[in-house]
Design a protein around this motif. Structure first.
Motif, PDB file in Angstrom:
ATOM      1  N   GLU A  20       2.051   6.310   1.262  1.00  0.00           N
ATOM      2  CA  GLU A  20       0.818   7.074   1.452  1.00  0.00           C
ATOM      3  C   GLU A  20      -0.196   6.277   2.268  1.00  0.00           C
ATOM      4  O   GLU A  20      -0.848   6.802   3.183  1.00  0.00           O
ATOM      5  CB  GLU A  20       0.218   7.456   0.099  1.00  0.00           C
ATOM      6  CG  GLU A  20      -1.024   8.329   0.210  1.00  0.00           C
ATOM      7  CD  GLU A  20      -1.643   8.637  -1.143  1.00  0.00           C
ATOM      8  OE1 GLU A  20      -2.728   9.237  -1.165  1.00  0.00           O
ATOM      9  OE2 GLU A  20      -1.039   8.263  -2.178  1.00  0.00           O
ATOM     10  N   GLY A  21      -0.317   5.001   1.934  1.00  0.00           N
ATOM     11  CA  GLY A  21      -1.221   4.133   2.678  1.00  0.00           C
ATOM     12  C   GLY A  21      -0.756   3.924   4.111  1.00  0.00           C
ATOM     13  O   GLY A  21      -1.569   3.876   5.039  1.00  0.00           O
ATOM     14  N   ILE A  39       0.806  -1.222   0.000  1.00  0.00           N
ATOM     15  CA  ILE A  39       0.000   0.000   0.000  1.00  0.00           C
ATOM     16  C   ILE A  39       0.844   1.279   0.000  1.00  0.00           C
ATOM     17  O   ILE A  39       0.295   2.371   0.092  1.00  0.00           O
ATOM     18  CB  ILE A  39      -0.977   0.018   1.199  1.00  0.00           C
ATOM     19  CG1 ILE A  39      -0.224   0.048   2.530  1.00  0.00           C
ATOM     20  CG2 ILE A  39      -1.913  -1.157   1.153  1.00  0.00           C
ATOM     21  CD1 ILE A  39      -1.149   0.145   3.734  1.00  0.00           C
ATOM     22  N   ASP A  40       2.139   1.169  -0.095  1.00  0.00           N
ATOM     23  CA  ASP A  40       3.111   2.263  -0.209  1.00  0.00           C
ATOM     24  C   ASP A  40       3.055   3.242   0.962  1.00  0.00           C
ATOM     25  O   ASP A  40       2.252   3.105   1.886  1.00  0.00           O
ATOM     26  CB  ASP A  40       2.982   3.011  -1.544  1.00  0.00           C
ATOM     27  CG  ASP A  40       1.671   3.761  -1.727  1.00  0.00           C
ATOM     28  OD1 ASP A  40       1.206   4.416  -0.780  1.00  0.00           O
ATOM     29  OD2 ASP A  40       1.116   3.705  -2.852  1.00  0.00           O
ATOM     30  N   SER A  68      -8.363   0.597   0.024  1.00  0.00           N
ATOM     31  CA  SER A  68      -7.417  -0.471   0.370  1.00  0.00           C
ATOM     32  C   SER A  68      -7.170  -0.531   1.872  1.00  0.00           C
ATOM     33  O   SER A  68      -7.196  -1.612   2.472  1.00  0.00           O
ATOM     34  CB  SER A  68      -6.092  -0.247  -0.364  1.00  0.00           C
ATOM     35  OG  SER A  68      -6.278  -0.253  -1.758  1.00  0.00           O
ATOM     36  N   LEU A  84      -6.434  -2.947  -4.626  1.00  0.00           N
ATOM     37  CA  LEU A  84      -5.542  -1.792  -4.739  1.00  0.00           C
ATOM     38  C   LEU A  84      -5.980  -0.832  -5.839  1.00  0.00           C
ATOM     39  O   LEU A  84      -5.754   0.376  -5.755  1.00  0.00           O
ATOM     40  CB  LEU A  84      -4.101  -2.260  -5.003  1.00  0.00           C
ATOM     41  CG  LEU A  84      -3.392  -2.972  -3.848  1.00  0.00           C
ATOM     42  CD1 LEU A  84      -2.027  -3.465  -4.296  1.00  0.00           C
ATOM     43  CD2 LEU A  84      -3.241  -2.050  -2.648  1.00  0.00           C
ATOM     44  N   THR A 142      -6.103   4.196  -2.333  1.00  0.00           N
ATOM     45  CA  THR A 142      -5.514   4.026  -1.002  1.00  0.00           C
ATOM     46  C   THR A 142      -6.569   3.929   0.089  1.00  0.00           C
ATOM     47  O   THR A 142      -6.477   3.094   0.987  1.00  0.00           O
ATOM     48  CB  THR A 142      -4.557   5.194  -0.697  1.00  0.00           C
ATOM     49  OG1 THR A 142      -3.532   5.241  -1.690  1.00  0.00           O
ATOM     50  CG2 THR A 142      -3.929   5.024   0.675  1.00  0.00           C
TER      51      THR A 142
END
Length: 432
Positions: free
Chosen positions: A37-38, A34-35, A176, A169, A173
């Motif tokens: 930002e997530g 989720i990178d 998710s 995804l 975000t």
């Protein structure tokens, strides 16, 4: 008695180790998926979710355990505990549905946290049922069902996250992160089902059991009330931490994206790594509480002293070894687990202070076991107040992101020192 303590500790250690390892694999997977930002969004939501969990928990597991272990009617205790928990859950869910948007927009300063917060609160009733059943098994001094259900629950959670999270995804975000939190509903249901399989097959039930018993409810509340108050205030402090952190740094000119990212890096990378070995301490604490309580009821103060020294020595040794390992290999561990070393600088500065953190759990269990619940609560409350005060002062003085570290360290030192002083000053260490 001694063998039972060791047996319970070993079972909880093994279960805790597997649960933590599986949980870490889950966290590695979704943090990479989720990178940043997530991760930032999840970190902003978690304090609110932790506050809800603290209230929903209501320390009912400990209350049920004490009531059943002292010979009370287990069916009556469980039924009345259920009435308490369902009332709390209904109130919490209603509150979030009514004021969730206000919390997101005006307190967290991030409207995108609203949906994840609402989704997360829907898991509370299922978590409460799990607390009740686990409390029953703790009261019967049978920790094996607890260990098995935790491990299988994590495996089940890992399975559904691995299968379904990549598929959502594409929805962005917010969705998710919301679905990731929503998976808790299914994993908790699965855990309750596993615990149900260990319940006695023949249970004698009469109609009177389902009647509300005010005396039983009062007994449960008298045990859980003070502890819950302390945890509640601590979680309120945790809830306000990102709010204070975000608003003060916004006032100083930092961007909201950088603030969210750094808060996420600190909690999801650095603190998560440092808390990974905490299952060792949880096993000691959970096994220590019923044993200290039994010794206390028999006025066996010499045995209590022996357990205090043993548990403190083991906790300190484990803390020193584990923190040293994490300090030396922090970059390797972070890179292996999360695919980056973003939290390395935070781990470097705070690592060795966490040796004291590993004393908190056993010392709290000792205080509760010798009926010093109010003392334990006051220490937690003042510790959180000091933490938030130090956070504000540190940001004003220009420490900015490092203010999180400074406030955390001050909190740990204060709480551990006060717990040690309280135990030392108790009549157990006096020639009375």
């Amino acid at each position: 008695m001694k063998n039972l303590f060791i047996k319970s500790t070993l079972i909880l250690l093994i279960g805790g180790m597997f649960t933590k390892l599986i949980g870490f694999f889950i966290k590695i997977y979704y943090t990479r998926l989720i990178d940043i930002e997530g991760i930032g969004l999840l970190s902003m939501v978690m304090p609110t979710y932790s506050l809800l969990l603290s209230i929903a928990n209501f320390n009912i597991q400990t209350s049920i355990s004490k009531r059943i272990s002292s010979g009370n009617n287990s069916s009556k205790t469980i039924v009345n505990a259920f009435y308490i928990m369902i009332t709390i859950d209904v109130l919490l869910i209603s509150f979030i549905l009514l004021f969730g948007k206000y919390i997101s927009i005006y307190l967290l300063k991030n409207k995108y946290t609203y949906i994840p917060i609402v989704v997360s609160c829907l898991s509370l009733p299922f978590i409460s049922i799990g607390y009740i059943v686990k409390g029953y098994f703790y009261g019967k001094q049978n920790v094996l069902p607890h260990m098995i259900s935790n491990v299988l629950e994590q495996l089940f959670r890992m399975l559904i996250i691995f299968i379904f999270l990549p598929r959502v995804l594409k929805y962005g975000t917010i969705i998710s992160v919301s679905i990731l939190l929503g998976f808790n509903i299914f994993s908790e249901l699965f855990s309750v089902f596993i615990l149900y399989l260990f319940l006695p097959k023949k249970i004698s039930i009469n109609k009177d059991v389902f009647k509300t018993d005010r005396l039983e409810i009062n007994s449960l509340l008298n045990i859980s009330g003070p502890t819950v108050l302390g945890r509640l205030i601590c979680n309120i402090g945790y809830f306000f931490e990102p709010i204070i952190f975000t608003n003060l740094l916004l006032y100083k000119g930092f961007s909201i994206s950088n603030i969210n990212n750094q808060y996420g890096i600190y909690h999801m990378y650095a603190i998560s790594l440092l808390l990974f070995p905490s299952f060792f301490i949880n096993a000691i604490s959970n096994s220590l509480l019923p044993e200290i309580s039994k010794f206390y009821s028999k006025n066996d103060y010499n045995s209590i002293k022996r357990r205090i020294y043993q548990s403190s020595f083991i906790s300190l040794c484990l803390g020193l070894i584990l923190c040293s390992f994490i300090f030396i290999f922090r970059d390797f561990l972070l890179n292996m687990l999360y695919g980056n070393t973003l939290g390395s600088i935070y781990v470097k500065y705070i690592c060795f202070f966490f040796i004291l953190f590993y004393l908190e759990g056993p010392l709290s269990s000792i205080l509760i076991g010798i009926n010093k619940v109010k003392t334990c609560t006051l220490i937690s409350i003042f510790g959180m107040i000091i933490k938030l005060m130090v956070l504000v002062i540190s940001i004003i003085l220009g420490f900015n992101y490092y203010s999180l570290l400074i406030s955390e360290v001050c909190n740990v030192i204060f709480v551990v020192l006060m717990e040690i002083i309280s135990i030392k000053n108790s009549f157990i260490f006096n020639d009375v």
